[in-house]
Design a protein around this motif. Structure first.
Motif, PDB file in Angstrom:
ATOM      1  N   ARG A 174       0.629   4.251   1.569  1.00 25.82           N
ATOM      2  CA  ARG A 174       0.838   4.790   2.915  1.00 25.82           C
ATOM      3  C   ARG A 174       1.609   6.110   2.865  1.00 25.82           C
ATOM      4  O   ARG A 174       1.226   7.030   2.148  1.00 25.82           O
ATOM      5  N   PHE A 217      -8.791   8.215   8.406  1.00 23.80           N
ATOM      6  CA  PHE A 217      -8.003   8.325   9.630  1.00 23.80           C
ATOM      7  C   PHE A 217      -8.356   9.586  10.398  1.00 23.80           C
ATOM      8  O   PHE A 217      -8.827  10.567   9.823  1.00 23.80           O
ATOM      9  N   SER A 236      -8.379   4.949   2.503  1.00 28.20           N
ATOM     10  CA  SER A 236      -8.135   4.896   3.938  1.00 28.20           C
ATOM     11  C   SER A 236      -8.772   6.102   4.617  1.00 28.20           C
ATOM     12  O   SER A 236      -8.751   7.212   4.068  1.00 28.20           O
ATOM     13  N   ARG A 287      -2.933  11.151  -5.308  1.00 25.73           N
ATOM     14  CA  ARG A 287      -3.586  10.928  -4.020  1.00 25.73           C
ATOM     15  C   ARG A 287      -4.492  12.115  -3.725  1.00 25.73           C
ATOM     16  O   ARG A 287      -4.093  13.274  -3.864  1.00 25.73           O
ATOM     17  N   HIS A 319       0.847  -1.182   0.000  1.00 24.39           N
ATOM     18  CA  HIS A 319       0.000   0.000   0.000  1.00 24.39           C
ATOM     19  C   HIS A 319       0.887   1.239   0.000  1.00 24.39           C
ATOM     20  O   HIS A 319       2.007   1.210   0.512  1.00 24.39           O
ATOM     21  N   MET A 379      -6.046   2.541  -3.452  1.00 24.92           N
ATOM     22  CA  MET A 379      -5.879   2.630  -1.996  1.00 24.92           C
ATOM     23  C   MET A 379      -6.964   3.540  -1.468  1.00 24.92           C
ATOM     24  O   MET A 379      -7.270   4.571  -2.051  1.00 24.92           O
ATOM     25  N   VAL A 425     -10.326  11.340   4.853  1.00 18.90           N
ATOM     26  CA  VAL A 425     -10.370  10.131   4.045  1.00 18.90           C
ATOM     27  C   VAL A 425      -9.486  10.395   2.834  1.00 18.90           C
ATOM     28  O   VAL A 425      -9.443  11.515   2.309  1.00 18.90           O
ATOM     29  N   HIS A 449     -15.035   6.237   8.240  1.00 22.56           N
ATOM     30  CA  HIS A 449     -14.806   4.808   8.020  1.00 22.56           C
ATOM     31  C   HIS A 449     -15.999   4.210   7.273  1.00 22.56           C
ATOM     32  O   HIS A 449     -17.149   4.485   7.579  1.00 22.56           O
ATOM     33  N   GLY A 451      -7.536   8.620  -0.883  1.00 21.84           N
ATOM     34  CA  GLY A 451      -7.494   7.530  -1.851  1.00 21.84           C
ATOM     35  C   GLY A 451      -6.572   7.868  -3.001  1.00 21.84           C
ATOM     36  O   GLY A 451      -6.333   9.046  -3.305  1.00 21.84           O
TER      37      GLY A 451
END
Length: 380
Positions: free
Chosen positions: A41, A260, A258, A220, A39, A256, A185, A230, A187
């Motif tokens: 990250r 957080f 995510s 990104r 990923h 991807m 969020v 979430h 991606g």
């Protein structure tokens, strides 16, 4: 027995291992994961970290694989608020390098392997640490194949096992934590035909949207949310980006996703007997601004010479304490910068947003101020 055992085979642990191995130090890196996570990250590598990485001969490979972000632009309601150039932040690396973490780790792992093919041990979980004042013994979980545990003894131990550090708990080191009213969020999506290699910040009434280039014509997208996000899918993230920016990433190209909620965590001490904490195990920083991984590399660059001196018989107690003070101060500065970055992305009423945009445009228009902000943003 080894000179140093490093718990954590992520980017910080691998970099420290390379630094020590090329100085002739015997090192064992213990990593719980059986294989690297593919990923993206963490993606941003700042000039001071590139200088540090160059000392183990990996900066050129990373630069060759990544995207050089040489400028950033702030946009609001379709109009440019201001721009920032990184041309003056470094003679060697006048840019922020964008490189997915799994690629960063791959380059570092190859370097460690070249120095010592047996240094990295994967699928290894630490169960207990014993420090008798002269040596550190690490008890490992029993491998499934034979059911018997093992021990590793070293003269020094370094914990580089991340923000939720097990080693920190085993060493009985308490932490101070701080939460923030911010939720995000993010991606990764294929870029359109107008793919640019600059960072773009969309300062909108509903909150900031950040966009950064990645290798392979990917971008990104990071969206500031009003509550935890979430469960959001790629299509919903694409719609959010479009509503605020007018740009619609293709959900079918998402690689991807995510969500957080940033927090900061600071260990109450970085040195415990013959053990030292570095990276996120020592100080977790909000990912907004991309400082955490860089901070860990700079920890390692400062720690490695102290470790080498101690192994040669020099008294380094005062140097370790000085190291702990300096790195704690660096973490405080990074945390404050991250907090500034987050505050700039919070929702504002239209009138206040307009005033803030005017102020940002005025600062961006002053060359001296522009250079200062660029240096602060790139951890200098």
């Amino acid at each position: 027995m080894f000179d140093v055992v490093i718990v954590g085979g992520g980017p910080v642990g691998l970099y420290l291992a390379a630094l020590l191995l090329q100085e002739g130090v015997s090192v064992r890196v213990l990593e719980q994961r059986h294989q690297r996570e593919n990923h993206s990250r963490a993606i941003g590598i700042h000039p001071p970290a590139l200088n540090a990485l160059d000392s183990v001969g990996v900066a050129a490979a990373m630069v060759g694989a990544g995207v050089q972000i040489r400028s950033g632009t702030a946009v609001s309601h379709g109009r440019t608020v201001g721009s920032m150039s990184f041309a003056t932040v470094s003679d060697s690396f006048p840019f922020v390098l964008s490189l997915p973490q799994f690629m960063t780790e791959s380059v570092l792992e190859r370097r460690v392997h070249d120095l010592d093919a047996s240094a990295l041990r994967r699928g290894t979980r630490v169960m207990e640490v014993t420090d008798d004042g002269g040596l550190v013994t690490v008890a490992l979980a029993a491998p499934e194949e034979d059911g018997s545990g093992s021990q590793i003894t070293a003269r020094l131990l370094v914990a580089a096992d991340g923000a939720r550090s097990l080693m920190r708990s085993l060493l009985d080191i308490p932490v101070l934590s701080k939460s923030y009213p911010d939720h995000y969020v993010m991606g990764d999506f294929a870029a359109d035909c107008d793919h640019s290699e600059e960072a773009v910040l969309y300062l909108e009434t509903g909150g900031i949207v950040e966009s950064f280039p990645l290798p392979g014509k990917v971008r990104r997208w990071v969206v500031r949310m009003g509550s935890p996000a979430h469960g959001l899918d790629a299509g919903e993230l694409s719609r959010l980006v479009y509503q605020r920016t007018g740009v619609r990433p293709d959900p079918a190209t998402n690689t991807m996703l995510s969500a957080f909620t940033p927090r900061s965590t600071t260990a109450c001490r970085l040195v415990a007997g013959r053990a030292v904490l570095i990276g996120d195990a020592a100080h977790e920083i909000s990912p907004i601004g991309g400082q955490g991984m860089n901070l860990g590399w700079l920890d390692a660059a400062e720690l490695a010479p102290i470790i080498c001196a101690s192994l040669s018989g020099s008294q380094v107690g005062w140097r370790l304490q000085d190291y702990a003070v300096r790195r704690s101060r660096a973490a405080v500065l990074a945390r404050r910068q991250a907090e500034v970055n987050m505050s700039l992305g919070r929702p504002l009423a239209p009138a206040f947003l307009g005033l803030r945009n005017l102020a940002m445009g005025a600062v961006a228009g002053l060359p001296a101020a522009n250079r200062l902000v660029a240096r602060r943003f790139t951890m200098q």
